[in-house]
Design an enzyme around this catalytic site. Structure first.
Site, PDB file in Angstrom:
ATOM      1  N   ARG A 175      -3.851   4.551  -0.968  1.00  0.00           N
ATOM      2  CA  ARG A 175      -2.505   4.012  -1.108  1.00  0.00           C
ATOM      3  C   ARG A 175      -1.562   5.155  -1.470  1.00  0.00           C
ATOM      4  O   ARG A 175      -1.947   6.085  -2.179  1.00  0.00           O
ATOM      5  CB  ARG A 175      -2.453   2.965  -2.231  1.00  0.00           C
ATOM      6  CG  ARG A 175      -3.122   1.642  -1.902  1.00  0.00           C
ATOM      7  CD  ARG A 175      -2.318   0.851  -0.859  1.00  0.00           C
ATOM      8  NE  ARG A 175      -2.919  -0.430  -0.558  1.00  0.00           N
ATOM      9  CZ  ARG A 175      -3.699  -0.683   0.494  1.00  0.00           C
ATOM     10  NH1 ARG A 175      -3.978   0.273   1.363  1.00  0.00           N
ATOM     11  NH2 ARG A 175      -4.185  -1.887   0.693  1.00  0.00           N
TER      12      ARG A 175
ATOM     13  N   HIS B  58      -0.246   4.758   8.346  1.00  0.00           N
ATOM     14  CA  HIS B  58      -1.165   3.746   7.770  1.00  0.00           C
ATOM     15  C   HIS B  58      -2.032   3.114   8.861  1.00  0.00           C
ATOM     16  O   HIS B  58      -2.037   1.900   9.047  1.00  0.00           O
ATOM     17  CB  HIS B  58      -0.383   2.671   6.992  1.00  0.00           C
ATOM     18  CG  HIS B  58      -1.234   1.908   6.014  1.00  0.00           C
ATOM     19  ND1 HIS B  58      -0.745   1.427   4.819  1.00  0.00           N
ATOM     20  CD2 HIS B  58      -2.548   1.532   6.048  1.00  0.00           C
ATOM     21  CE1 HIS B  58      -1.715   0.778   4.168  1.00  0.00           C
ATOM     22  NE2 HIS B  58      -2.825   0.830   4.904  1.00  0.00           N
TER      23      HIS B  58
HETATM   24  C1  OXD Z   1      -6.262  -2.528   3.761  1.00  0.00           C
HETATM   25  C2  OXD Z   1      -5.337  -1.643   4.455  1.00  0.00           C
HETATM   26  O1  OXD Z   1      -6.177  -2.675   2.546  1.00  0.00           O
HETATM   27  O2  OXD Z   1      -5.246  -1.717   5.711  1.00  0.00           O
HETATM   28  O3  OXD Z   1      -7.108  -3.132   4.444  1.00  0.00           O
HETATM   29  O4  OXD Z   1      -4.657  -0.841   3.820  1.00  0.00           O
END
Ligand code: OXD
Length: 309
Positions: free
Chosen positions: A224, A272
């Site tokens: 993250r 992402h």
């Molecule tokens: C997840 C993401 O948590 O794609 O699956 O970040």
């Protein structure tokens, strides 16, 4: 059984189709068209509006549409006792492993340097380093981190992992807790962050952690954006202490156009996509939990609200 589907980023039509392949009579309500709020047994969510899940008095299960659950737990008005489950899916894990292997290999085999050489029109060969002397450190040894560590180890890298509690994984050196972090970092040439985002791990990739890595180390973050203190990473890249960073996650997302990561010569970034939830495979653990809920059997892949994962 009535299920609320609440995500602005996922296709409700596709999800309804795969869910109904397994439970044809599943009553699916797509937010905000919820119908009678008292009907809903479960909610399948990604980034729901804070407080929203309190509106459903008979909710018995909250299902995350991904492996991460910080987007659920960040809600200060989450119903206090409703269990939360995340997706554990070999397809999702496999995507993360592929990305981690690509990013580690790219640095290990100097491909970032060869990309620059090509731009400069330069024909130059560099030595091929020995993988068994390359310390790869995986921050977070859960479902996904453990899989990344084991595949990287199978490629011959000298792999260690760091986690809150010690882990016993074949061929992986395990470091744990506050006391284990510095020794783990000291032997890590390529750091891969796969930690869950919790109050304890927010901002963990900061000036102090980066300084504890050997000079010339690389950082890969596929967890993250909140794990990284952006200014500290940029300072470490600019000083030359950190040789490069591959970042797939940011805070906020999308990464604002004016953010220096976009144009930093030592940063490689992706939007992402390290892995994406594929409804065809990710539906299976969701169905398993809906069946268990209907039958009153124990649920699986539950999140411990205290530890945050
Ligand atoms: C997840 C993401 O948590 O794609 O699956 O970040």
């Amino acid at each position: 059984m009535a299920l609320l589907f609440l995500s602005k980023g996922d296709d409700p039509v596709r999800w309804a189709a795969v869910l109904r392949q397994h439970i044809p009579d599943l009553d699916i309500r797509v937010w905000p068209e919820t119908g009678d709020v008292g009907d809903l047994d479960a909610a399948l969510v990604w980034n729901h509006p804070p407080g929203e899940l309190r509106r459903y008095p008979n909710l018995r299960l909250i299902l995350s549409l991904g492996a991460g659950v910080n987007h659920v737990l960040d809600d200060p008005d989450l119903p206090a006792t409703v269990p939360i489950a995340r997706i554990v899916d070999p397809g999702l894990t496999g995507g993360m492993v592929e990305y981690a292997v690509w990013a580690v290999m790219r640095y290990h085999r100097n491909l970032d340097v060869y990309e620059r050489f090509q731009r400069e029109g330069k024909w130059k060969k560099l030595p091929i380093p020995d993988a068994s002397r390359r310390g790869v450190g995986v921050l977070g040894l859960g479902e996904i981190g453990g899989a990344c560590a084991q595949v990287l180890s199978a490629f011959g890298f000298w792999v260690a992992g760091w986690s809150r509690t010690p882990k016993n994984l074949d061929g992986i050196v395990s470091y744990a807790g506050d006391g284990g972090l510095k020794p783990f970092l000291a032997r890590t040439d390529i750091l891969v962050c796969v930690l869950p985002l919790t109050p304890d791990t927010r901002g963990i990739i900061n000036a102090e952690l980066l300084a504890a890595l050997p000079k010339g180390a690389f950082v890969i973050n596929i967890a993250r954006g909140g794990h990284v203190v952006d200014g500290d990473l940029i300072a470490a890249l600019d000083s030359g202490h950190i040789a490069g960073a591959t970042l797939d996650v940011f805070q906020p997302e999308p990464l604002p156009q004016e953010h220096p990561f976009w144009r930093h010569p030592k940063v490689t970034l992706t939007p992402h996509i390290a892995s994406l939830t594929n409804p065809d495979t990710a539906v299976l653990p969701i169905i398993e939990n809906l069946r268990r809920l209907a039958a009153g059997r124990p649920l699986v892949h539950l999140v411990d609200r205290k530890s945050g994962y």
